[in-house]
Write a protein that holds these residues in place. Structure first.
Motif: not given
Length: 307
Positions: A231-236, A280-287, A238-244, A303-307
């Motif tokens: 499954t491919e999920i497109s990012l805007s 909020s958009k990033l949360r939805i795409k990572l849910k 701004k979303e890509c810069e924040l996630l980076t 904070k991006l928390e990854i187990d």
């Protein structure tokens, strides 16, 4: 639109779609639909609806009034007397020229593709007596058209047209064919939707592509997208810069000021709620991955928390 015309259009659509599909199962379904339509098209019905008859008779009435120099008075609703007979009436008195009436009805019925076997009677309103009548046959030599050139004086008339055979389309047959078309279109539409949706989601990933693992996701910053399995999920942008930024400092608190400065300082106008909106958009795409949490640290940042 007649069933015959619908059939021809549907066959064209099927042929176009078949050229763009490689799956054998879908092609077999399309071939079945094509076969059904070809059979239907070879059985073009000569029956017509009563609505078409009424339209043709109103056209006759309109042209008859115009020949009487009358463009104002009303043509009364065409009445269906039974499955074979229809009646045309007028608001005011008219003068009828038999030759003209024969030509008007013939031309209007021809344009509407109505049956060529019918009987026309011009009835006087006051006593229902037949003032003029004629019979038209498909074989013109068998038609009976008397009193050519004898004008009927101005008066109140009803024009009755009786067809030699029932022209009302059987509602059951029409409903059955419409149901088949609707059913096939519906099933075929669902199959196509599922097929193309799945096809669009399957993304071949080359081994040398530059990506970062985030839980169950592969993050492609250069292509602004996430991939989870197929499954491919497109990012805007701004979303890509924040996630980076978050990926550079996983499990660490990043202040709001730092995020807004890096993402918006040189790349557009920052609006007060812009950061929260993109988070909020990033949360939805990572849910889909519960091991990933994008937390809001109240009054500080995120904070991006990854187990």
């Amino acid at each position: 639109m007649s069933i015959h015309v619908k059939c021809q259009e549907f066959v064209c659509y099927l042929q176009i779609i078949m050229n763009s599909i490689s799956t054998n199962i879908l092609k077999r379904i399309l071939i079945c639909g094509l076969f059904f339509c070809l059979i239907s098209c070879t059985k073009e019905s000569k029956e017509v609806t009563s609505t078409l008859v009424k339209v043709a008779l109103r056209d006759v009435g309109h042209r008859l009034l115009l020949s009487n120099q009358d463009s104002i008075s009303v043509i009364k609703p065409v009445i269906k007397l039974d499955n074979f007979e229809y009646q045309l009436s007028f608001e005011k008195q008219v003068t009828i020229q038999p030759d003209s009436l024969v030509a008007l009805i013939k031309n209007s019925f021809l344009k509407a593709n109505l049956p060529k076997n019918y009987l026309v009677e011009v009835l006087q309103c006051k006593d229902r007596e037949v003032a003029y009548s004629y019979q038209m046959e498909q074989n013109i030599e068998k038609s009976i058209i008397p009193c050519g050139g004898r004008q009927l004086k101005k008066g109140c008339y009803h024009i009755n047209v009786r067809f030699a055979k029932k022209i009302e389309k059987t509602n059951h047959n029409h409903s059955y064919v419409s149901f088949l078309f609707s059913f096939f279109f519906g099933v075929f539409g669902i199959i196509l939707l599922v097929y193309f949706k799945r096809k669009a989601k399957v993304v071949p990933v080359e081994e040398d592509e530059n990506y970062t693992i985030i839980g169950q996701y592969k993050f492609y910053p250069e292509q602004n997208k996430l991939i989870k399995e197929t499954t491919e999920i497109s990012l805007s942008k701004k979303e890509c810069e924040l996630l980076t930024i978050f990926m550079a400092q996983p499990n660490q608190i990043i202040k709001r000021e730092e995020l807004t400065k890096k993402v918006w300082e040189d790349h557009g106008v920052f609006v007060g709620r812009s950061l929260d909106t993109y988070i909020s958009k990033l949360r939805i795409k990572l849910k889909e991955d519960t091991s990933i949490k994008l937390l809001n640290i109240h009054g500080v940042g995120y904070k991006l928390e990854i187990d």
